[in-house]
Scaffold this motif. Structure first.
Motif, PDB file in Angstrom:
ATOM      1  N   ARG A 321       0.568   0.158  -8.151  1.00 38.62           N
ATOM      2  CA  ARG A 321       1.310  -0.924  -7.474  1.00 38.62           C
ATOM      3  C   ARG A 321       2.722  -0.527  -7.072  1.00 38.62           C
ATOM      4  O   ARG A 321       3.353  -1.213  -6.268  1.00 38.62           O
ATOM      5  CB  ARG A 321       1.346  -2.167  -8.360  1.00 38.62           C
ATOM      6  N   PHE A 322       3.210   0.607  -7.583  1.00 36.34           N
ATOM      7  CA  PHE A 322       4.553   1.049  -7.224  1.00 36.34           C
ATOM      8  C   PHE A 322       4.555   2.086  -6.104  1.00 36.34           C
ATOM      9  O   PHE A 322       5.554   2.782  -5.898  1.00 36.34           O
ATOM     10  CB  PHE A 322       5.271   1.602  -8.462  1.00 36.34           C
ATOM     11  N   TYR A 323       3.453   2.178  -5.369  1.00 41.06           N
ATOM     12  CA  TYR A 323       3.390   3.145  -4.275  1.00 41.06           C
ATOM     13  C   TYR A 323       4.443   2.893  -3.211  1.00 41.06           C
ATOM     14  O   TYR A 323       4.865   3.799  -2.487  1.00 41.06           O
ATOM     15  CB  TYR A 323       1.998   3.168  -3.647  1.00 41.06           C
ATOM     16  N   LYS A 324       4.903   1.619  -3.098  1.00 41.01           N
ATOM     17  CA  LYS A 324       5.864   1.278  -2.044  1.00 41.01           C
ATOM     18  C   LYS A 324       7.152   2.092  -2.161  1.00 41.01           C
ATOM     19  O   LYS A 324       7.819   2.347  -1.164  1.00 41.01           O
ATOM     20  CB  LYS A 324       6.194  -0.213  -2.086  1.00 41.01           C
ATOM     21  N   THR A 325       7.521   2.491  -3.377  1.00 40.60           N
ATOM     22  CA  THR A 325       8.759   3.247  -3.557  1.00 40.60           C
ATOM     23  C   THR A 325       8.697   4.563  -2.790  1.00 40.60           C
ATOM     24  O   THR A 325       9.648   4.937  -2.087  1.00 40.60           O
ATOM     25  CB  THR A 325       9.014   3.495  -5.048  1.00 40.60           C
ATOM     26  N   GLY A 326       7.594   5.266  -2.891  1.00 39.94           N
ATOM     27  CA  GLY A 326       7.454   6.518  -2.159  1.00 39.94           C
ATOM     28  C   GLY A 326       7.376   6.310  -0.663  1.00 39.94           C
ATOM     29  O   GLY A 326       7.906   7.114   0.121  1.00 39.94           O
TER      30      GLY A 326
END
Length: 389
Positions: A321-326
């Motif tokens: 769910r933290f893929y947005k950071t990359g």
């Protein structure tokens, strides 16, 4: 460059962007929509770096940069999937912000002739228990707003419905009501718990075979109101199985950021279209590969797109769910925005070694229109964290 073991190693950035990028970093020749597949890139949002916000406060967006990125995607010949989880829906972007984003992006799409589909959910509901009627009313409010803008609707999975449902019947009733009143065919989105743990057991069961049967029943009952389905389970075999069981005319849009080249390429029994978060940073490369596929050259398509899977698997590694950071990091490094600040301050959601590896993989692919700019920005980020020498 830092590595995952706490060490430092040398990395030499490439000197030139890849050939699929235009010399000035613009759209490749022939920016008309691709024709062999229907393809959406789920787009990220650009935060306002000067807004004095806290992680729990509503997002403050840089509207100029946010909309400029959507024009970039349309210029590649891709559609835009708006206000999805890639836009930090429910993880920084609240319904008020999403509604404004939908209105502005839909107007922009009309101005440039771009294709757009927008997420419809229930995130205006406060955390806690809600009745089936409240969940349905929330869905109806958002569906009306999206349809009033002229955009296609994507019925997203609902945390509130997952919490309120007591079995498959609750999903069948809710979706039947929404599909009956939808003005135009919609896209149904099955988002797996790796993207949002609150959606575990969606469609009324944690058993995927049982859940799949309910999902397919919704479609079978209303095939004329379902343009397609987006499956985000990171399970290629299940997607292929579901794809082969769809009614004629209902598209399968892959949401599998691990296996998209093979799923879009297809097999002797069909193929998937695409609605992917990873096509946000990969837009120029995806566009180039899809234009090769438009000619019927499947091997050439795979040769271009397969090397990107390592980067995608890295961006989407657990906790997924933290893929947005990359994704936002790569947009900054590519020059699409002038800072690395995210809604909800999620720029801190991934480690420095993770971000460094994302940069290296993207640079190796030639994704940066100005490799020197990307290297300078990455160096400055490492310096802030005390890594650069």
């Amino acid at each position: 460059m830092p590595d995952a073991r706490g060490g430092i190693r040398a990395y030499t950035p490439r000197a030139e962007p890849a050939a699929f990028l235009a010399p000035a970093g613009g759209a490749p020749a022939g920016g008309a929509p691709v024709t062999s597949r229907t393809v959406f890139a789920a787009a990220h949002v650009v935060a306002d770096p000067y807004a004095d916000t806290t992680p729990d406060a509503p997002a403050a967006l840089d509207w100029d940069a946010t909309l400029a990125f959507r024009r970039h995607l349309w210029a590649q010949g891709l559609g835009v999937a708006e206000a999805m989880d890639t836009a930090q829906r429910g993880t920084g972007l609240d319904w008020a912000g999403a509604a404004e984003l939908i209105r502005r992006s839909a107007a922009e799409a009309r101005a440039v002739g771009g294709r757009i589909a927008c997420g419809v959910g229930t995130d205006q509901l406060a955390a806690g228990e809600h009745t089936a009627g409240e969940v349905l009313a929330a869905y109806e409010e958002q569906l009306a707003l999206v349809e009033d803008t002229g955009a296609q609707a994507i019925l997203m999975a609902s945390r509130a419905l997952a919490a309120a449902a007591d079995g498959p019947d609750a999903y069948l009733k809710t979706y039947a009501h929404l599909l009956r009143q939808a003005r135009e065919p919609v896209i149904l989105h099955w988002l797996g718990p790796m993207f949002d743990p609150a959606l575990d057991g969606y469609w009324g069961s944690t058993d995927l075979d049982t859940a799949t049967a309910t999902f397919l029943q919704v479609i079978a009952d209303h095939p004329d109101k379902v343009d397609g389905i987006k499956i985000s389970l990171l399970d290629a075999d299940r997607e292929i199985d579901v794809r082969r069981r769809l009614p004629e005319g209902v598209r399968c849009y892959t949401g599998d950021d691990f296996n998209y080249p093979q799923l879009v390429a297809g097999d002797g029994q069909g193929f998937s279209h695409a609605l992917l978060g990873v096509f946000d940073p990969l837009a120029p490369l995806a566009s180039a590969a899809l234009r090769v596929l438009d000619t019927g050259d499947v091997a050439g398509f795979r040769a271009l797109l397969d090397p990107s899977v390592e980067l995608s698997r890295h961006l989407f590694e657990a906790p997924t769910r933290f893929y947005k950071t990359g994704v936002v990091l790569l947009a900054w490094l590519a020059g699409h925005q002038d800072h690395f600040v995210m809604a909800g301050h999620q720029q801190a959601a991934r480690s420095v070694p993770h971000l460094a590896r994302a940069y290296e993989l993207a640079d190796t692919l030639g994704l940066f229109p100005d490799p020197a700019l990307a290297a300078d920005r990455m160096r400055s980020l490492l310096h802030v964290y005390g890594v650069a020498r």
